[in-house]
Design a protein around this motif. Sequence first.
Motif, short mmCIF file in Angstrom:
data_model
loop_
_atom_site.label_atom_id
_atom_site.label_comp_id
_atom_site.label_asym_id
_atom_site.label_seq_id
_atom_site.Cartn_x
_atom_site.Cartn_y
_atom_site.Cartn_z
N GLN A 71 -16.47 2.66 -24.83
CA GLN A 71 -15.56 2.20 -25.62
C GLN A 71 -15.83 1.26 -26.78
O GLN A 71 -14.98 1.10 -27.73
CB GLN A 71 -14.58 1.51 -24.65
CG GLN A 71 -14.94 0.13 -24.45
CD GLN A 71 -14.02 -0.51 -23.38
OE1 GLN A 71 -12.95 -0.13 -23.12
NE2 GLN A 71 -14.45 -1.67 -23.01
N THR A 299 -12.34 -1.24 -29.69
CA THR A 299 -12.08 0.06 -29.00
C THR A 299 -11.22 1.12 -30.02
O THR A 299 -10.69 2.02 -29.44
CB THR A 299 -11.06 -0.25 -27.98
OG1 THR A 299 -9.91 -0.83 -28.08
CG2 THR A 299 -11.86 -1.16 -26.80
N TYR A 300 -11.11 0.76 -31.04
CA TYR A 300 -10.40 1.33 -32.18
C TYR A 300 -10.89 2.78 -32.43
O TYR A 300 -10.13 3.78 -32.16
CB TYR A 300 -10.25 0.78 -33.57
CG TYR A 300 -9.39 1.55 -34.50
CD1 TYR A 300 -8.08 1.99 -34.43
CD2 TYR A 300 -9.93 2.43 -35.56
CE1 TYR A 300 -7.26 2.57 -35.23
CE2 TYR A 300 -9.27 3.13 -36.26
CZ TYR A 300 -8.05 3.08 -36.29
OH TYR A 300 -7.16 4.12 -37.23
N LYS A 303 -9.85 5.15 -29.22
CA LYS A 303 -8.44 5.29 -29.29
C LYS A 303 -8.22 6.32 -30.27
O LYS A 303 -7.48 7.31 -30.06
CB LYS A 303 -7.60 4.00 -29.32
CG LYS A 303 -7.86 3.19 -28.08
CD LYS A 303 -6.97 2.05 -28.16
CE LYS A 303 -7.29 0.98 -26.95
NZ LYS A 303 -6.41 -0.15 -27.07
N LYS A 307 -6.85 10.23 -29.57
CA LYS A 307 -5.65 10.78 -30.08
C LYS A 307 -5.59 11.78 -31.04
O LYS A 307 -4.66 12.57 -30.79
CB LYS A 307 -4.91 9.43 -30.84
CG LYS A 307 -3.48 9.63 -31.47
CD LYS A 307 -2.89 8.61 -32.21
CE LYS A 307 -1.50 8.75 -32.75
NZ LYS A 307 -0.88 7.66 -33.59
#
Length: 317
Positions: A71, A299-300, A303, A307
């Motif tokens: 992550q 963690t961007y 994610k 997405k």
Amino acid sequence: MTTDVFVAPEMSGPADTINEKGALAATDALDSRTMTPGSPEKQSLAIGKTRKRLDPLDPSFQPKEMQKVVQEAILLAGGAVAILLQVANPGVGRGVNEHSNFAYRPVDRLRTTMTYVYCMAFGSVDEKKTIIDMVHRAHAPVQGATYSANDVDLQLWVASTLYAVGLDITEKIFGKFDDAKADEIYQEYAVLATTLRVPPEMWPVDRKAFWEYWDRSIASFEISAHAISVGKDLLWNKELPLWAKINMPALRLMTAEWLPPHMRDAYGLKTSKSRKRAYKVLLGVTKTVYPQLPMFIRTYPMKFYLKDMRRRMKNMA
């Protein structure tokens, strides 16, 4: 949504010696300990030993310790090293150089590679099945006289670089794991190999067996013209967006210090006393600043890519 051949995510990397726990020795690199020549192809990695591993497509499979490593956005900093280690394997280097659009679509390659890694760590069973199927279909036409993208030995090497590099950069920034935690992470990382048709028994039975395999592999590779071509496309790519070009000098600096010396030289990278000092300053600042960043920043990328994956899957339905 496409999935690329062979190449790994942007993560951290290698260069001099590594102990059985995967921690770097004094030189701050990931190279061989023993440098014992010998082909790693189709060798038994743990003779007489087996380990029962959970099916990664079983709903109960949750690689929680691997997730904590994967992550982290900082892993992207070592991607160049992971890729250069991968293509150092002659079969991987030839396949990527002859069948990849790496030179013209580097950002797309990063997306597809990271999508695979994040999906295997965090995705649902259905999402994993979809991505695995895409990878196999993308690999099907990648064939040559001396290589195949579905060769389990090549896929084992690719997955191995992801583990070695991911562990390396994580320990550089956060410190070394204790043995129990390191063992859990290692066993969970097998998912990156076994979901690419590598038989579970081919993933070395433990960390000691893994680093023995790593040593044999590193010692046996000679950097080919195919690998050098990929390296140029990666490190001096004119098609990169502006944000990536700005970061390339720092990336080349870190890559040069993390690669084994013979690979660094073959790829045309340089080191010197002044460059080593700059690297130590950069690493020191990163070790101080990065762990203090909010988790939503750290963690961007994970994610974002998950997405994006789910949006693409929805559009395909």
